[in-house]
Design a protein around this motif. Structure first.
Motif, PDB file in Angstrom:
ATOM      1  N   SER A 169       0.830  -1.207   0.000  1.00 20.65           N
ATOM      2  CA  SER A 169       0.000   0.000   0.000  1.00 20.65           C
ATOM      3  C   SER A 169       0.861   1.252   0.000  1.00 20.65           C
ATOM      4  N   LEU A 170       1.961   1.223   0.750  1.00 18.77           N
ATOM      5  CA  LEU A 170       2.851   2.384   0.799  1.00 18.77           C
ATOM      6  C   LEU A 170       3.450   2.679  -0.575  1.00 18.77           C
ATOM      7  N   VAL A 171       3.825   1.618  -1.284  1.00 18.30           N
ATOM      8  CA  VAL A 171       4.368   1.813  -2.637  1.00 18.30           C
ATOM      9  C   VAL A 171       3.286   2.356  -3.560  1.00 18.30           C
ATOM     10  N   PHE A 172       2.085   1.774  -3.506  1.00 17.28           N
ATOM     11  CA  PHE A 172       0.994   2.226  -4.372  1.00 17.28           C
ATOM     12  C   PHE A 172       0.639   3.682  -4.106  1.00 17.28           C
ATOM     13  N   LEU A 173       0.581   4.072  -2.824  1.00 14.85           N
ATOM     14  CA  LEU A 173       0.172   5.428  -2.461  1.00 14.85           C
ATOM     15  C   LEU A 173       1.257   6.464  -2.731  1.00 14.85           C
ATOM     16  N   GLY A 174       2.422   6.018  -3.197  1.00 15.04           N
ATOM     17  CA  GLY A 174       3.473   6.955  -3.565  1.00 15.04           C
ATOM     18  C   GLY A 174       4.397   7.333  -2.436  1.00 15.04           C
ATOM     19  N   LYS A 175       4.260   6.679  -1.304  1.00 10.36           N
ATOM     20  CA  LYS A 175       5.142   6.989  -0.181  1.00 10.36           C
ATOM     21  C   LYS A 175       6.506   6.328  -0.344  1.00 10.36           C
ATOM     22  N   LYS A 176       6.549   5.318  -1.235  1.00 13.51           N
ATOM     23  CA  LYS A 176       7.817   4.693  -1.600  1.00 13.51           C
ATOM     24  C   LYS A 176       7.755   4.355  -3.091  1.00 13.51           C
ATOM     25  N   ASP A 177       8.921   4.422  -3.762  1.00 16.92           N
ATOM     26  CA  ASP A 177       8.953   4.057  -5.181  1.00 16.92           C
ATOM     27  C   ASP A 177       8.987   2.547  -5.358  1.00 16.92           C
ATOM     28  N   TYR A 178       9.605   1.863  -4.412  1.00 16.61           N
ATOM     29  CA  TYR A 178       9.669   0.404  -4.475  1.00 16.61           C
ATOM     30  C   TYR A 178       9.913  -0.124  -3.073  1.00 16.61           C
ATOM     31  N   GLU A 179       9.761  -1.434  -2.933  1.00 17.00           N
ATOM     32  CA  GLU A 179      10.046  -2.067  -1.645  1.00 17.00           C
ATOM     33  C   GLU A 179      10.440  -3.519  -1.902  1.00 17.00           C
ATOM     34  N   ILE A 180      11.544  -3.945  -1.255  1.00 19.70           N
ATOM     35  CA  ILE A 180      11.966  -5.345  -1.293  1.00 19.70           C
ATOM     36  C   ILE A 180      11.699  -5.936   0.085  1.00 19.70           C
ATOM     37  N   TRP A 181      11.038  -7.072   0.116  1.00 23.44           N
ATOM     38  CA  TRP A 181      10.707  -7.688   1.398  1.00 23.44           C
ATOM     39  C   TRP A 181      10.738  -9.211   1.256  1.00 23.44           C
ATOM     40  N   GLY A 182      10.313  -9.893   2.321  1.00 21.94           N
ATOM     41  CA  GLY A 182      10.287 -11.361   2.298  1.00 21.94           C
ATOM     42  C   GLY A 182      11.672 -11.950   2.184  1.00 21.94           C
ATOM     43  N   ASP A 183      12.583 -11.498   3.073  1.00 17.99           N
ATOM     44  CA  ASP A 183      13.969 -11.979   3.054  1.00 17.99           C
ATOM     45  C   ASP A 183      14.668 -11.669   1.734  1.00 17.99           C
ATOM     46  N   GLY A 184      14.163 -10.635   1.046  1.00 17.06           N
ATOM     47  CA  GLY A 184      14.808 -10.211  -0.202  1.00 17.06           C
ATOM     48  C   GLY A 184      14.357 -10.976  -1.426  1.00 17.06           C
ATOM     49  N   PHE A 185      13.338 -11.861  -1.258  1.00 20.51           N
ATOM     50  CA  PHE A 185      12.883 -12.673  -2.390  1.00 20.51           C
ATOM     51  C   PHE A 185      11.756 -12.005  -3.193  1.00 20.51           C
ATOM     52  N   GLN A 186      11.177 -10.909  -2.673  1.00 16.82           N
ATOM     53  CA  GLN A 186      10.045 -10.264  -3.335  1.00 16.82           C
ATOM     54  C   GLN A 186      10.296  -8.762  -3.474  1.00 16.82           C
ATOM     55  N   VAL A 187       9.756  -8.187  -4.575  1.00 12.74           N
ATOM     56  CA  VAL A 187       9.926  -6.766  -4.816  1.00 12.74           C
ATOM     57  C   VAL A 187       8.619  -6.194  -5.357  1.00 12.74           C
ATOM     58  N   CYS A 188       8.316  -4.965  -4.959  1.00 15.55           N
ATOM     59  CA  CYS A 188       7.107  -4.267  -5.421  1.00 15.55           C
ATOM     60  C   CYS A 188       7.531  -2.916  -5.993  1.00 15.55           C
ATOM     61  N   VAL A 189       7.088  -2.624  -7.220  1.00  9.75           N
ATOM     62  CA  VAL A 189       7.422  -1.368  -7.900  1.00  9.75           C
ATOM     63  C   VAL A 189       6.119  -0.658  -8.259  1.00  9.75           C
ATOM     64  N   ALA A 190       6.084   0.660  -8.065  1.00 11.15           N
ATOM     65  CA  ALA A 190       4.856   1.428  -8.310  1.00 11.15           C
ATOM     66  C   ALA A 190       4.573   1.585  -9.804  1.00 11.15           C
ATOM     67  N   LEU A 191       3.289   1.574 -10.135  1.00 14.49           N
ATOM     68  CA  LEU A 191       2.821   1.924 -11.479  1.00 14.49           C
ATOM     69  C   LEU A 191       2.056   3.233 -11.360  1.00 14.49           C
ATOM     70  N   ARG A 192       2.587   4.292 -11.986  1.00 12.93           N
ATOM     71  CA  ARG A 192       1.962   5.610 -11.876  1.00 12.93           C
ATOM     72  C   ARG A 192       1.923   6.279 -13.242  1.00 12.93           C
ATOM     73  N   SER A 193       0.919   7.141 -13.426  1.00 12.21           N
ATOM     74  CA  SER A 193       0.831   7.954 -14.638  1.00 12.21           C
ATOM     75  C   SER A 193       0.642   9.402 -14.234  1.00 12.21           C
ATOM     76  N   GLU A 194       0.524  10.284 -15.230  1.00  9.52           N
ATOM     77  CA  GLU A 194       0.314  11.700 -14.938  1.00  9.52           C
ATOM     78  C   GLU A 194      -1.001  11.926 -14.204  1.00  9.52           C
ATOM     79  N   GLU A 195      -1.967  11.034 -14.442  1.00  6.60           N
ATOM     80  CA  GLU A 195      -3.275  11.195 -13.808  1.00  6.60           C
ATOM     81  C   GLU A 195      -3.292  10.709 -12.364  1.00  6.60           C
ATOM     82  N   GLY A 196      -2.281   9.918 -11.965  1.00  5.48           N
ATOM     83  CA  GLY A 196      -2.260   9.420 -10.592  1.00  5.48           C
ATOM     84  C   GLY A 196      -1.756   7.997 -10.508  1.00  5.48           C
ATOM     85  N   ASN A 197      -2.052   7.338  -9.383  1.00  6.56           N
ATOM     86  CA  ASN A 197      -1.584   5.984  -9.139  1.00  6.56           C
ATOM     87  C   ASN A 197      -2.408   4.979  -9.945  1.00  6.56           C
TER      88      ASN A 197
END
Length: 506
Positions: free
Chosen positions: A95-123
């Motif tokens: 949720s933090l990545v989606f809401l724009g509070k972070k650009d990405y996040e690696i978690w789960g002992d480093g086995f998983q990564v989440c990257v935001a998808l954003r456009s000019e109109e928003g998240n």
């Protein structure tokens, strides 16, 4: 070190190619949104060394991220959830990545990564990848590669959403572009008119359509073709022709309105009937009439806009093909008589030989020669000779089709050279051809030519050959008809001779 630089360069080129392939897929709108993502995620798996990749898009009604597509290597573990609620909990990394509070996040002992998808109109959503099968950690390089894909996905998803929101309009514009291309490649009028009518019904979706063109010479609006949803074929409507005068009917009245470009829906019909003028560069050239009398579906403003676009393209194509046909006609017509020139007549004859050979058909070839033509030139001058040639050509044009050929447009008349004319009567056997020749001679005998206030007359001799009895090809048929003509002129002139009668006349 040099080897590492080369490897990095090759890796960058390979990555760029995969990115390019992914973006090409996004612009193939017609394959559908889900299929587009599926193909693009395949590029991600091939380019980035991860085991699985997921695309989650934001669903506003449920305030959650919905998994719209996932790709996993064969026999891999799929660890994605179908829907992830959006929370403002500091522990909810996605949720933090989606809401724009972070650009990405690696978690789960480093086995998983989440990257935001954003456009000019928003998240828009998030791109999630994992290496849960191989149990190796996500590297910073892999995170950067995924970020590149996220940027491309942002653009691609935005374009697809725009496309879906305007799908009908875009599909119509693409269809109109294809129609325009088809009309541009057709060089004859009838195929162009058929393309217009078919697409008005099949692509624009009207129940019926009729096309009329203005005949300026005769001041008429002539019906050309019609089409409707009950059949794929277009039908001629040559029987529909109206004087260009107000009060004749609604079609003509709509055409004669002062507004040169305006389409008009018939009042009192709930917009089931529409008149659209075909406007050329300088003036109107015809009219399209469409209706929805079967479906009873009201004609919308969008329908009118689309038909106006097609009508504009149609008018340009019609004018172009008419100009082409006029130029072509000038090139195949004798300037003095208006008949076909020698070369074009031979082409028509060759076509008829091929057709009749295939269909086991028969036709007649007549060669007509003015008797003593040289004396008219010598006595009265070449202007009088030209006058006689013109008179004879007019007689042929006015009478050939009424004498046995029943107006068949496949008959042909040509000026073979000097004072010789040739006539091809399709589907006309020997005896009817002789009847045609006799009637032509009668008309010629009674024709008066005024020269220096004095009247004179002239006669013609005619040789007749029949396909295939007298000649099975163009050359032999012409030779036999010429021999018959020569025999006629040698035995009294003003004569008719058929090949079978050569040698019988005394």
């Amino acid at each position: 070190m040099a080897d590492n630089i080369i490897k990095d360069s090759d890796r960058a080129k390979e990555h760029a190619k995969h990115l390019q392939d992914a973006m090409k897929t996004f612009f193939q709108f017609e394959i559908g949104f889900e299929e587009t993502l599926k193909v693009s995620l395949k590029d991600v798996l091939e380019d980035v060394d991860v085991d699985a990749v997921f695309v989650y898009l934001y669903d506003e009604p449920t305030d959650s991220l919905e998994c719209v597509q996932a790709r996993v290597r064969e026999k891999g573990v799929v660890a994605g959830e179908s829907r992830i609620p959006i929370t403002h909990n500091a522990d909810d990394l996605i949720s933090l990545v989606f809401l724009g509070k972070k650009d990405y996040e690696i978690w789960g002992d480093g086995f998983q990564v989440c990257v935001a998808l954003r456009s000019e109109e928003g998240n828009i959503g998030v791109l999630i990848a994992d290496k849960l099968t191989t149990r190796t950690k996500i590297t910073l390089e892999e995170k950067e590669l995924l970020t590149d894909y996220a940027h491309q996905f942002n653009r691609g998803i935005r374009y697809i959403k725009i496309f879906q929101a305007n799908r009908r309009k875009i599909e119509m514009l693409l269809a109109l572009a294809k129609i325009s291309e088809a009309m541009a490649t057709a060089m004859e009028l009838e195929p162009v008119l058929a393309i217009i009518l078919k697409n008005v019904v099949q692509i624009l979706g009207f129940d019926r359509a009729k096309l009329y063109l203005i005949d300026n010479e005769n001041k008429l609006l002539r019906g050309r073709l019609s089409a409707d949803i009950r059949s794929e074929a277009v039908r001629p409507i040559a029987n529909e022709q109206y004087p260009l005068q107000k009060g004749v009917n609604r079609v003509v009245d709509s055409l004669l309105e002062e507004n040169p470009d305006g389409s008009r829906a018939e009042s009192g019909t709930k917009k089931l009937l529409l008149y659209v003028p075909l406007a050329g560069k300088k003036t109107k050239i015809g009219m399209l009439v469409v209706d929805n009398v079967f479906s009873r579906q009201p004609i919308t403003d969008e329908d009118i806009d689309n038909l106006n676009i097609l009508a504009n393209q149609a008018a340009v194509s019609i004018e172009k093909t008419r100009l082409y046909e006029e130029v072509k006609e000038l090139s195949i017509r004798d300037s003095l008589t208006g008949l076909y020139v020698h070369g074009y007549f031979l082409d028509r004859l060759e076509q008829e030989v091929e057709k009749s050979s295939h269909d086991k058909g028969r036709f007649s070839l007549l060669i007509v020669d003015i008797d003593g033509f040289k004396k008219y030139n010598d006595r009265y001058g070449h202007q009088t000779g030209d006058k006689i040639l013109k008179i004879l050509s007019d007689i042929l044009k006015q009478n050939i089709r009424s004498f046995g050929s029943k107006g068949r447009p496949t008959d042909a008349i040509g000026r073979y050279g000097g004072d010789e004319f040739v006539i091809m009567l399709t589907s006309i056997p020997r005896e009817p051809a002789q009847v045609v020749a006799k009637r032509l001679q009668d008309v010629v005998r009674h024709q008066r030519v005024v020269v220096d206030n004095r009247e004179t007359t002239f006669t013609v001799s005619i040789g007749i050959a029949l396909f295939p009895e007298d000649g099975a090809d163009q050359v032999s048929l012409f030779k036999k008809a010429d021999e018959a003509l020569y025999w006629a002129k040698q035995h009294g002139k003003d004569q008719i001779c058929m090949v079978k009668d050569i040698g019988k006349k005394g």
